[in-house]
Design an enzyme around this catalytic site. Structure first.
Site, PDB file in Angstrom:
ATOM      1  N   HIS A 116       0.921  -1.332  -0.145  1.00  7.52           N
ATOM      2  CA  HIS A 116       0.169   0.006   0.104  1.00  7.52           C
ATOM      3  C   HIS A 116       0.921   1.094   0.029  1.00  7.52           C
ATOM      4  CE1 HIS A 116      -3.898  -2.141   1.359  1.00  7.52           C
ATOM      5  NE2 HIS A 116      -2.906  -2.981   1.356  1.00  7.52           N
ATOM      6  N   LYS A 538      -4.617  33.324  11.331  1.00  6.45           N
ATOM      7  CA  LYS A 538      -3.279  33.148  12.249  1.00  6.45           C
ATOM      8  C   LYS A 538      -2.161  32.541  11.672  1.00  6.45           C
ATOM      9  CE  LYS A 538      -1.982  32.315  17.219  1.00  6.45           C
ATOM     10  NZ  LYS A 538      -0.741  32.481  16.621  1.00  6.45           N
TER      11      LYS A 538
END
Length: 833
Positions: A116, A538
């Site tokens: 994977h 921010k």
């Protein structure tokens, strides 16, 4: 039982055992057949997994036995197998890179059936490259099957083609179908490849939701199993940078040896569509080749033997001739990246200690050995011996070259950064200005002294004129190296009357920590109109007060000062253009954040610390214009005036404001992977140096500034410690009475270079006794105490108790983010709502 066999693949010896062991009882398929399959399919499989960190699923006792889900490369991993370390929230894993047939064969020998991999690759310096493919996993719910998946695949194909993408289908070998699409320049509507996994994932999510809205009886985009009956889940989440997908051509650990098999679109129209076995896939590959070849054409085309590539390979011929890739961990990849101007100085403990100085130039690292290191005095030159060119990947190399090999010994990075080129005369003279966060800026000259062809002796010279020194400066000033964090004067120019002889001292206004629920409650307050809020992003950087004022000749100049009064002007000379973008009366005083942006335009705090990218300025408030102070003006008035006095051009920005929509601001912040959101009252005045509930900060992850009070050397194996590297830091925060309070230790989030630099810095401020009480005995064991003057920042999962009331509250699962040279210990406060 078949006898073990020893094979040699690409120069690597492997012992293959238990070849007749049955791994698929239903078909009698043996381990030997699995090894044969992976060896024969390798030419088409490897291009789809190469340079991708692999997660493995192993069935040592066959598919009817226990399965092992393995990420980390354990001690049984051969030394020649390439790995890549990924730091997770609470641990780090060394993932195997399946780059060659030998590694693929070794994995099959360990009964690895499934591979994977993510949709991104590892770059030459270990960075995570942008994703190069998009994947949709079409997963049938109960009552649906491949026919329904094929129908959804055709619907998705039409949409993807409209986006300029050409999807390629793969029957997964398990239940459903995967659709892959290559991402490259020009493949998306904006004309440029999406630059992050988050962006690709967001596109895939929108596509899934669109399909669900248009075909609600067939498609679902929600992961809940209860919603999937008779429908096909369009799983978009596997584009997340932390997720993986079964690799094309990988076997599956199912009762029968099926394969994740590439298919044609014509096959998807077949009513008898089914999953294929490994024998069928081998026959198809022999007849048709790789049906997914189009998925790799974009990045494989970069390997075409252009004149530039050939020249680089020729320049590296000496490097390769001196090294055996089977015997040394040094990099052998020539590398391929946009031209850059980076440098690295590596400390090399070989037969004799020396430093290797390398400059990126024409696709390689041009290299010199410095027996005495970099000179620090213009009156003393040092010897520099030019050595063979090195590949670009060597710029990130740290490790041990085995005994008996060329250059045997330990290599660590002493300094790294970027350089500005002043002169380059091949084989004669080089003049550069180095810039790094660790050791500052300095101007060096290399001059070849050897006259004979093959005489590689040079001198390296520290010039008298150094960065930041003006023409009229004294000789002492010209010799001074600009060091990040040097203290500025205590005050800033520009008084309330506009008199240049009058100065004011301004400190940034500070925000209080809060949660979104707190802001929503304030917004719902029926007291209404005068309590409205606006929202800003921010930014993850250094807060600064920026002043544009007339210079000695009347021309505006800019000056930048940190929260702690440090003069940042010379540290970030690239921000000087601010002075020319201010309109109206001077001086103008601004509140802003210094940030460094990555290739996708997002702030990267590590880049800012290491000064590996040019800084940029995010301006969000104006405090003074001419002789008018705006400290008592409401936020809305200051913000409107900011647009009048500043005409921003890069590197200066005035980010947009979200008007009252908290959810939209939070979503936008997360999409851009920012630190969080600032909520500000429209009526708020500016309170220099004070923390106020008029400004609230909402962070996506918990972060805490901390004071370093001690450290523990890195364990190099029991019972030995390596004091050249910091293994863990002991942390504290100031209590309400100002005394330091211990809050735990941090041992993750560091690079090797970070650990070495911290050990050097902390040793310099060492002390014999602890600077605080209350450190638990296990944490204090082996600790080396320091004077508490160094501030850093950590991410953490949670507090173990309420830090406001529990003196024993600790930071749980802390991870180091970096030093905060812009902060003093007195600035540190407990970040709690």
């Amino acid at each position: 039982m078949a006898a073990p066999q020893t094979v040699t693949i690409d120069g690597h010896r492997l012992q293959l055992t238990n070849l007749d062991k049955v791994l698929y009882p239903a078909t009698g398929t043996t381990k030997g057949e699995v090894l044969d399959y992976y060896a024969r399919v390798a030419p088409v499989l490897l291009p789809h997994v190469r340079r991708r960190p692999a997660t493995r699923k192993r069935w040592p006792d066959g598919v009817e036995g226990q399965v092992f889900f393995q990420k980390n490369a354990d001690r049984s991993t051969p030394s020649w197998v390439r790995t890549h370390r990924i730091q997770h929230k609470t641990s780090s894993n060394d993932y195997v890179l399946v780059d060659d047939v030998a590694t693929l064969t070794w994995l099959a020998q360990t009964a690895t059936l499934e591979l994977h991999v993510p949709q991104w690759q590892v770059g030459r310096t270990g960075v995570h490259l942008p994703p190069d493919r998009l994947v949709l996993d079409l997963d049938p719910g109960e009552g649906a099957g491949l026919a329904e998946c094929a129908e959804v695949a055709r619907l998705a194909r039409a949409i993807l083609r409209g986006m300029g993408l050409e999807p390629l289908p793969v029957t997964s070998g398990s239940k459903g179908i995967h659709l892959y699409a290559a991402l490259s320049a020009g493949s998306d509507p904006a004309g440029a490849r999406p630059s992050s996994a988050d962006e690709v994932s967001a596109v895939a999510h929108e596509l899934a939701r669109y399909l669900e809205a248009e075909h609600p009886d067939l498609v679902v985009s929600d992961m809940k199993k209860a919603l999937r009956g008779g429908k096909v889940l369009v799983d978009w989440s596997q584009n997340n940078g932390a997720k993986t997908t079964i690799a094309p051509y990988s076997l599956r650990g199912r009762p029968h040896p099926t394969v994740a098999a590439p298919r044609t679109w014509e096959e998807l129209d077949d009513p008898g569509l089914r999953h294929l076995t490994f024998e069928e896939v081998l026959d198809r590959v022999a007849a048709d080749g790789d049906l997914l070849a189009g998925l790799t054409q974009g990045h494989l085309s970069q390997l075409e033997p252009t004149p530039a590539h050939l020249a680089r390979f020729e320049r590296l011929a000496t490097y390769h001739a001196k090294r055996d890739p089977a015997r040394t961990p040094e990099p052998f990849d020539a590398g391929d990246s946009p031209p850059g101007q980076t440098f690295v100085i590596q400390e090399h403990h070989a037969r004799r200690l020396h430093w290797d100085f390398r400059l990126e130039h024409e696709g390689v690292l041009v290299s010199w050995a410095l027996p005495k290191g970099e000179p620090t005095d213009p009156a003393q030159n040092h010897l520099a011996v030019q050595t063979e060119d090195h590949p670009l990947a060597y710029g990130a190399f740290e490790g041990t070259i085995p005994g008996g090999e060329y250059g045997a010994g330990e290599v660590t990075i002493w300094d790294a950064g970027t350089y500005e080129l002043e002169k380059w005369r091949d084989g004669k003279e080089v003049i550069v200005t180095l810039r790094s966060e660790r050791r500052g800026a300095r101007r060096l000259a290399l001059i070849r002294t050897g006259r004979d062809e093959g005489d590689n002796q040079w001198l390296i010279h520290r010039t008298k004129t150094q960065p930041g020194a003006a023409e009229g400066d004294s000789p002492a000033a010209r010799r001074q190296t600009v060091r990040p964090g040097a203290r500025s004067d205590d005050e800033l120019p520009g008084g309330p009357a506009g008199n240049p002889d009058v100065v004011v001292r301004l400190e940034p206004m500070l925000a209080s920590a809060a949660e979104p629920a707190d802001v929503r409650a304030l917004q719902a307050d029926p007291g209404g109109g005068d309590r409205e809020w606006v929202f800003e992003m921010k930014w993850d950087g250094y807060r600064t007060i920026a002043v544009a004022a007339p210079g000695p000749d009347g021309v505006p100049v800019a000056r930048f000062t940190s929260r702690t009064g440090q003069d940042l002007t010379r540290t970030y000379p690239e921000l000087a253009p601010l002075a020319g973008q201010v309109r109206g009366d001077l001086p103008v005083v601004l509140d802003a954040e210094i940030v460094a942006l990555d290739a996708s335009g997002r702030p990267d705090f590590r880049r800012l610390q290491q000064h590996t990218s040019k800084a940029e300025l995010m301006v969000f408030d104006v405090l003074q214009v001419g002789d008018r102070s705006l400290l008592h003006a409401p936020y809305d008035e200051r913000r409107a005036l900011l647009g009048d006095v500043l005409d921003p051009e890069r590197p200066v920005h005035v980010p947009a404001v979200f008007d009252g929509d908290l959810d939209a601001a939070l979503a936008f912040s997360r999409r851009l992977r920012l630190e969080g959101v600032m909520a500000k009252r429209r009526e708020s005045t500016y309170l220099p140096g004070r923390r106020s509930r008029q400004w609230l900060k909402l962070k996506h992850t918990a972060a805490q500034e901390v004071v370093v009070v001690g450290w523990r050397p890195l364990h190099a194996g029991e019972p030995r410690e390596d004091a050249r590297y910091a293994g863990a830091l002991l942390l504290a925060v100031p209590a309400d009475d100002g005394a330091l309070r211990y809050v735990g230790r941090v041992g993750t989030g560091f690079t090797d270079a970070d650990r070495r630099a911290l050990a050097e810095r902390l040793t310099a401020v060492g002390r014999a006794t602890p600077p605080l009480d209350g450190v638990p005995r296990p944490d204090a064991a082996r600790a080396r105490w320091v004077t508490p003057r160094i501030v850093g920042e950590v991410e953490f999962a949670e507090w173990t108790g309420d830090p406001a009331t529990d003196p024993d509250a600790r930071l749980r699962a802390a991870r180091w983010r970096g030093l905060r040279p812009d902060k003093d210990p007195d600035d540190v406060v407990v970040e709690r709502p």
